[in-house]
Scaffold this active site. Structure first.
Site, PDB file in Angstrom:
ATOM      1  N   GLU A 278       0.823  -1.217   0.000  1.00  0.00           N
ATOM      2  CA  GLU A 278       0.000   0.000   0.000  1.00  0.00           C
ATOM      3  C   GLU A 278       0.856   1.266   0.000  1.00  0.00           C
ATOM      4  O   GLU A 278       0.590   2.211   0.731  1.00  0.00           O
ATOM      5  CB  GLU A 278      -0.964  -0.004   1.190  1.00  0.00           C
ATOM      6  CG  GLU A 278      -1.922  -1.195   1.159  1.00  0.00           C
ATOM      7  CD  GLU A 278      -2.984  -1.178   2.249  1.00  0.00           C
ATOM      8  OE1 GLU A 278      -2.732  -0.595   3.327  1.00  0.00           O
ATOM      9  OE2 GLU A 278      -4.066  -1.737   2.011  1.00  0.00           O
ATOM     10  N   ASP A 357      -8.591  -8.791   4.125  1.00  0.00           N
ATOM     11  CA  ASP A 357      -8.321  -7.674   5.013  1.00  0.00           C
ATOM     12  C   ASP A 357      -9.394  -7.538   6.092  1.00  0.00           C
ATOM     13  O   ASP A 357     -10.193  -6.608   6.046  1.00  0.00           O
ATOM     14  CB  ASP A 357      -8.236  -6.387   4.182  1.00  0.00           C
ATOM     15  CG  ASP A 357      -7.630  -5.238   4.972  1.00  0.00           C
ATOM     16  OD1 ASP A 357      -7.138  -5.479   6.092  1.00  0.00           O
ATOM     17  OD2 ASP A 357      -7.664  -4.110   4.466  1.00  0.00           O
ATOM     18  N   GLU A 385     -12.497  -1.796  12.120  1.00  0.00           N
ATOM     19  CA  GLU A 385     -12.545  -1.115  10.826  1.00  0.00           C
ATOM     20  C   GLU A 385     -13.695  -1.592   9.944  1.00  0.00           C
ATOM     21  O   GLU A 385     -14.436  -0.787   9.386  1.00  0.00           O
ATOM     22  CB  GLU A 385     -11.202  -1.317  10.099  1.00  0.00           C
ATOM     23  CG  GLU A 385     -11.190  -0.724   8.710  1.00  0.00           C
ATOM     24  CD  GLU A 385      -9.834  -0.889   8.018  1.00  0.00           C
ATOM     25  OE1 GLU A 385      -8.919  -1.500   8.598  1.00  0.00           O
ATOM     26  OE2 GLU A 385      -9.710  -0.393   6.882  1.00  0.00           O
TER      27      GLU A 385
HETATM   28  O1  GCW Z   1      -7.041  -2.724   6.726  1.00  0.00           O
HETATM   29  C1  GCW Z   1      -6.175  -1.980   5.940  1.00  0.00           C
HETATM   30  C2  GCW Z   1      -6.430  -0.580   6.376  1.00  0.00           C
HETATM   31  C3  GCW Z   1      -5.229   0.317   6.354  1.00  0.00           C
HETATM   32  C4  GCW Z   1      -4.073  -0.398   7.054  1.00  0.00           C
HETATM   33  C5  GCW Z   1      -3.774  -1.675   6.292  1.00  0.00           C
HETATM   34  C6  GCW Z   1      -2.666  -2.492   6.946  1.00  0.00           C
HETATM   35  C7  GCW Z   1      -2.370   0.523   8.440  1.00  0.00           C
HETATM   36  O2  GCW Z   1      -7.487  -0.056   5.612  1.00  0.00           O
HETATM   37  O3  GCW Z   1      -5.593   1.493   7.005  1.00  0.00           O
HETATM   38  O4  GCW Z   1      -2.938   0.409   7.171  1.00  0.00           O
HETATM   39  O5  GCW Z   1      -4.912  -2.485   6.246  1.00  0.00           O
HETATM   40  O6  GCW Z   1      -3.003  -3.459   7.608  1.00  0.00           O
HETATM   41  O7  GCW Z   1      -1.519  -2.196   6.764  1.00  0.00           O
END
Ligand code: GCW
Length: 663
Positions: A278, A357, A385
């Site tokens: 990312e 995720d 989240e």
């Molecule tokens: O779940 C996703 C999130 C990001 C996060 C990423 C990760 C810290 O949307 O905000 O970044 O995973 O786990 O690295």
């Protein structure tokens, strides 16, 4: 000198350590034997309790003082062992530990037992944590990030550690946090976000003193401090022109920087790294592997006894939705499994529990069963989240327990291999909110995580009982039953009114709160459901799909390969199905979607009523906070129901068998 128990500022909730939970201990006579800082922590706890409730505490008396004690807490050594033994004979409960933290955990065990600790006789039991590392990772930024704010994915106010670019300096609150963590068995904290921005990068070097202050506050509760670092630290902090992990100058820089960290924090735990993920930099820039990257940091940490936690969350986030060959679910396995056996002994690969995720329902990541020669840590997400952002009640104990008990291969469960390997990690759900977790009932998630990390096979329902017993001392049957009623099934309720049958997502892009069925459908993030007028779901079979199902060992590769054997709750994760397909539960896919969405909302309505009925039994501030959040949860659940049902009604043209209102 006994260490004073941290004092909470006015209005800050004591969570699972209210003074009343110490009453059974505080009314009795306790003897403490042993020396060292942790004994002072334990002494402070007992002294505080007896000062409130009228008991007595004695430290290392002369032999033959003639006194009899209700409780003896004895530290017999100074090892790193975290276990303790306890039993009760002749009217005395005895806790012995050979390692410092063991005595503290033994004390909190006695607190959990309450009056039962002092009843009858019971044989000596040995308690030992399954996992050596039980960590919470804070996604806290030092400087407020323009998009992600002070705490990335934080739903509990600001950070306990940082505010507006500075260390917050409220160390009494940090101490109180450490105490809460110790009481559920957590022994490590990473104090900053894995997305390491400019300001945060400097915590490693010129701002290490701020991390050391946190470490000093947390240490008396047996907690080691870890730091997230950026892979490009040698460039951004020292002006080297490369961060190549095989470059001698780079390696030397890390070795020196790490030695300086240990000079400031002698028991520093190690680094957490998000690399090539990312947008975070990593070894790929230099044509090196993740093992090269992790091992470089492992080498810098090894002389000091530190560990690098290298995250496996690596995938292509610049996908084209028309390209059906790229499957985000495959990514961690494809990147990391070929590296099995190549990681240093003090390098841990930290793997999210699912391949995507932290969705409300995902299969267990196949990586967790495929790297026998690598120390794996399991990463869970306590911060909600994708599970209601602490505005919705969603107790994750049952979900985590399912993951921990899953056996990706015949030898061991996920819990057993993570415990043996790198440990258990949760992304923290805590902030500076007076209730710590925003939603007061979300405290149960953090508590349950800590206890599961100690004992991954534990029954989550029993852990919830513990949490209720501590948080609401002397809870009546009605209160305990009410709390179970609103928490036990809350994860499944949330699943019902959100994305169906394992397909995931359907959230508003960016902030991830609330429904948007096509929110991510044509975006580059690789999180698709592929709904059309005939059906929905992602074909991840080996025969006709992306081949993801084949990343599992047998029997799972076979179970998931066919819609006939794939469990209903994961069907759309593994297969693209027609709306008319009959599930094992006897409903069609489309009718299941309608039914669960109506049912989910009904369950929220019921939970809200149940909570309202507990008003006379719960402290007014806490009751009001939860009640207010139920209003939002209900509004949001209805929105989810209507958005999802309308979307699929309009796509499929199939009417609800029960003729309910669908727009
Ligand atoms: O779940 C996703 C999130 C990001 C996060 C990423 C990760 C810290 O949307 O905000 O970044 O995973 O786990 O690295």
């Amino acid at each position: 000198m006994p260490l004073p128990v941290p004092v909470l500022a006015e209005g800050v909730d004591p969570a699972w350590l209210p003074p009343a939970a110490f009453e059974p201990l505080g009314t009795r006579r306790t003897l403490i034997r042993g020396s060292g800082p942790m004994v002072e922590t334990v002494h402070g706890e007992v002294a505080d309790a007896v000062a409130r409730f009228g008991g007595r505490v004695v430290r290392d008396p002369e032999p033959g003082d003639g006194m009899s004690y209700d409780l003896v807490l004895e530290l017999t050594g100074a090892s790193g062992d975290e276990g303790f033994a306890c039993g009760r004979q002749d009217g005395t409960t005895t806790v012995t530990a050979s390692g410092r933290r063991g005595l503290l955990y033994g004390l909190f065990h006695v607190v959990r037992l309450g009056e039962d600790a002092f009843r009858g006789e019971w044989a000596r039991e040995v308690h030992q944590p399954a996992a050596a590392l039980r960590m919470v990772d804070h996604w806290d930024n030092v400087a407020v990030h323009p998009v992600m704010g002070q705490v990335e994915r934080g739903y509990s106010g600001g950070s306990l550690f940082w505010a507006d670019g500075r260390a917050r300096g409220e160390l009494e609150r940090v101490r109180a946090y450490g105490r809460l963590l110790a009481a559920c068995g957590i022994n490590a904290v990473a104090v900053n976000n894995v997305n390491v921005h400019r300001t945060e990068a400097r915590l490693l070097t010129d701002r290490i003193g701020e991390v050391a202050a946190l470490a000093d506050a947390l240490r008396p509760y047996g907690i080691r401090t870890h730091l997230s670092v950026t892979f490009t630290a040698p460039i951004v902090l020292a002006g080297l022109e490369t961060a190549d992990p095989l470059d001698a100058r780079v390696r030397e820089w890390w070795a020196r920087a790490t030695a300086d960290v240990y000079a400031a924090i002698p028991d520093f735990g190690g680094y957490v790294v998000k690399a090539d993920s990312e947008g975070q930099p990593g070894p790929f820039t230099y044509g090196r592997s993740h093992a090269d990257g992790a091992n470089m940091l492992a080498a810098a940490l090894a002389p000091h006894g530190g560990t690098v936690h290298w995250r496996a969350f690596v995938y292509n986030h610049r996908q084209d939705w028309r390209d059906r060959t790229t499957d985000r679910a495959r990514a961690a396995y494809d990147h990391f499994v070929p590296l099995d056996g190549k990681f240093a002994d003090n390098a841990v690969l930290q793997v999210k529990h699912g391949p995507m995720d932290f969705q409300v329902r995902e299969p267990v990541s196949p990586v967790l069963g495929a790297m026998p020669r690598t120390r794996l840590a399991l990463e869970l997400q306590a911060t909600q989240e994708y599970t209601g952002q602490q505005r919705h009640v969603c107790w994750l104990g049952p979900m985590w327990s399912e993951v921990l008990r899953f056996r990706p291969e015949a030898e061991s469960s996920v819990g057993e291999s993570a415990a043996r390997g790198g440990g258990l990690v949760a992304v923290s759900n805590v902030g500076d909110d007076p209730f710590w977790t925003g939603h007061p009932l979300a405290q149960a998630n953090l508590y349950t995580f800590g206890r599961l990390a100690w004992q991954p096979g534990a029954d989550p329902g029993r852990l919830l009982d513990e949490w209720i017993g501590l948080t609401f001392p002397g809870a009546s049957r009605r209160l305990a039953a009410g709390l179970h009623a609103v928490l036990d099934g809350s994860w499944q309720t949330y699943e019902k009114y959100t994305a169906p049958l394992g397909v995931g997502w359907m959230v508003q892009p960016g902030h991830h709160y609330g429904p948007s069925v096509d929110g991510y459908e044509y975006s580059p993030w690789g999180t698709y459901h592929f709904a059309d007028r005939d059906g929905i779901g992602v074909d991840r079979s080996a025969a006709t799909g992306t081949g993801y199902a084949a990343q599992y060992a047998k029997p799972w590769s076979e179970v998931y390969e066919s819609p006939d054997t794939c469990p209903d709750e994961l069907l759309l994760f593994f297969h693209h199905m027609s709306y008319g397909h009959m599930l094992h539960n006897g409903k069609t896919v489309i009718q299941h979607i309608y039914d669960t969405h109506f049912k989910g909302v009904t369950e929220v309505e019921e939970a809200r009523e149940t909570w309202a009925s507990l008003a006379d039994l719960v402290d007014p501030a806490r009751h009001a906070r939860v009640a207010e959040r139920y209003e939002e949860q209900l509004r949001s659940a209805r929105e989810w129901r209507d958005q999802v049902n309308s979307y699929f009604f309009r796509k499929s043209g199939v009417a609800d068998a029960h003729g309910r209102r669908i727009y």
